[in-house]
Motif scaffolding. Structure first.
Motif, PDB file in Angstrom:
ATOM      1  N   VAL A 184      20.966  29.654  60.661  1.00 53.85           N
ATOM      2  CA  VAL A 184      22.076  28.807  61.112  1.00 53.85           C
ATOM      3  C   VAL A 184      23.173  29.638  61.774  1.00 53.85           C
ATOM      4  N   ALA A 233      25.450  23.096  57.433  1.00 50.34           N
ATOM      5  CA  ALA A 233      24.957  24.474  57.608  1.00 50.34           C
ATOM      6  C   ALA A 233      24.183  24.915  56.356  1.00 50.34           C
ATOM      7  N   LEU A 255      26.717  29.153  62.579  1.00 47.71           N
ATOM      8  CA  LEU A 255      27.833  28.240  62.301  1.00 47.71           C
ATOM      9  C   LEU A 255      29.059  28.711  63.072  1.00 47.71           C
ATOM     10  N   ILE A 312      22.925  32.228  57.079  1.00 47.48           N
ATOM     11  CA  ILE A 312      24.032  31.662  57.884  1.00 47.48           C
ATOM     12  C   ILE A 312      24.853  32.776  58.515  1.00 47.48           C
ATOM     13  N   ALA A 346      20.197  25.822  56.063  1.00 42.01           N
ATOM     14  CA  ALA A 346      19.797  27.167  55.625  1.00 42.01           C
ATOM     15  C   ALA A 346      18.939  27.092  54.363  1.00 42.01           C
TER      16      ALA A 346
END
Ligand code: CTP
Length: 398
Positions: free
Chosen positions: A229, A219, A231, A245, A223
């Motif tokens: 992302v 992740a 996650l 993220i 990023a």
């Protein structure tokens, strides 16, 4: 950041005093920094401070009165790998949006060939004023990246949104901008990570030893290259903070499946690294199971195969990667999973006692893609392995 050329524009707001810290951060990481200041900003931070910290002369006027030389705004624009304007006042934002260029900083903005990023700073009412909002929308349309102002105490004594983002935040945005890959920038990528816990009763579960480290590193690697992302993580002790993220925490396979189902269609791709429990107890006891008999049988039912579902619902523009965790015949089993789950590539963990797998700091992988290309990697730290996986993802996205 090493040897990256950061052009830093400073406009006239009280937050200008914080720029000294940003310059220190950039220099510490090995960046080259050149600064341009608007005349108004010199009331808030001395050009001598800026020049000393950046180790470069500071451009303020179009020409230097002392020796009559010209400050070439075109050269500044060509020199920079990225142009960041912090703080960016309402006045400068308005002039940038309209194309005015009555100072060296604005002329440089119009000449700049690299990405421009701004960190607005102003009082809360100015920040939400329709004019400012309109100007910021215009700048975004023009390709300028905006680091949102933060909320807190303002120089006016009021409290609200308008504070310039902290130097560390601006630094992180610059890091992302400089390492961004064209293939990943602004792409939505889903990552699953960690174990799942399947409840037996209110205090017990079936789980596994996954720590989530590999997925969290993936992740971060995505990023750091500019991807947005999503996650989705099972229970772990890890924390992750990155402006790109978005973390969704789940406990069991069914919850992970639901989040993936909701998000998958809008994604550009996914890397599924979670160690999902294949089975869950058929029923979950509502009270703690007492140790009354010598034997206890728990009936298990199959969990949904989340990755397989994503593969079956994959559109032609989506790229999908999964993992294969094997203890034996890893290549053979990995190749079968690649086919069965309709993946673009699979990461096959090489089992090496004590050096790879759950909880270890290192990993050794094989990457197999759907054109039957096999790439072997050395034993590396999980963060380096994540970089290899993300580089392969980028290669297949081209
Ligand atoms: N996976 C998943 N959902 C499941 C099981 C696995 O999304 N219910 C994903 C994992 O995240 C991984 C890949 O499928 O990317 C392979 O997982 P692995 O545990 O190696 O294999 P399984 O498909 O579960 O098969 P087996 O346990 O029989 O090896």
């Amino acid at each position: 950041m090493h040897n990256k050329r950061i052009l830093l524009g400073i406009t006239g707001g009280i937050a200008a005093y914080k720029i000294a810290f940003l310059i220190r951060l950039l220099k510490k990481e090995g960046a080259e920094v050149k600064c341009i200041m608007t005349p108004a900003s010199c009331d808030f931070i001395s050009p001598l401070v800026v020049s000393t910290l950046s180790d470069n002369p500071v451009g303020i006027e179009f020409w230097n009165k002392a020796d009559g030389t010209w400050n070439n705004h075109v050269e500044y624009g060509l020199w920079a790998d990225v142009f960041v304007i912090a703080p960016a006042t309402a006045n400068s934002i308005s002039k940038m949006a309209s194309g005015a260029c009555d100072n060296l900083l604005l002329a440089t903005y119009l000449s700049n060939k690299s990405k421009t990023i701004i960190a607005p700073a102003m009082d809360l009412d100015m920040y939400v004023h329709p004019t400012t909002k309109r100007n910021l929308i215009q700048l975004e349309e023009d390709g300028v990246q905006i680091i949102p102002a933060e909320s807190g105490f303002l120089a006016s004594g009021l409290e609200g949104q308008g504070r310039m983002a902290e130097p560390e935040t601006i630094f992180n945005y610059l890091k992302i901008a400089l390492s961004s890959s064209e293939e990943l920038c602004c792409k939505n990528i889903l990552v699953t990570a960690g174990p799942t816990y399947e409840a037996i009763d209110p205090v017990r579960f079936i789980g596994n030893h996954s720590t989530g480290k590999m997925g969290y590193e993936i992740a971060l690697a995505l990023a750091n290259k500019g991807a947005i992302v999503h996650l989705i993580s099972g229970p772990t002790n890890l924390t992750i903070e990155h402006p790109l993220i978005e973390l969704t925490k789940v406990t069991n396979a069914q919850e992970m499946f639901e989040v993936v189902q909701n998000k998958w269609e809008a994604m550009d791709g996914g890397i599924f690294s979670a160690a999902v429990a294949d089975y869950r107890p058929k029923t979950v006891a509502t009270e703690k199971i007492k140790k009354s008999s010598d034997d206890l049988t728990i009936e298990l039912v199959k969990n949904p195969d989340i990755l397989k579902w994503a593969g079956e619902n994959k559109k032609s523009n989506q790229l999908l990667a999964g993992f294969a965790l094997e203890t034996t015949n890893s290549l053979e089993y990995g190749a079968a999973k690649l086919q069965q789950k309709n993946l673009d590539f699979i990461v096959i963990n090489e089992p090496l006692a004590g050096k790879t797998g759950f909880g270890s700091e290192t990993n050794q992988i094989l990457l197999l893609d759907n054109c039957n290309n096999l790439t072997k990697f050395e034993l590396k730290s999980k963060s380096q392995v994540a970089d290899d996986i993300v580089d392969y993802y980028i290669k297949l996205s081209k």
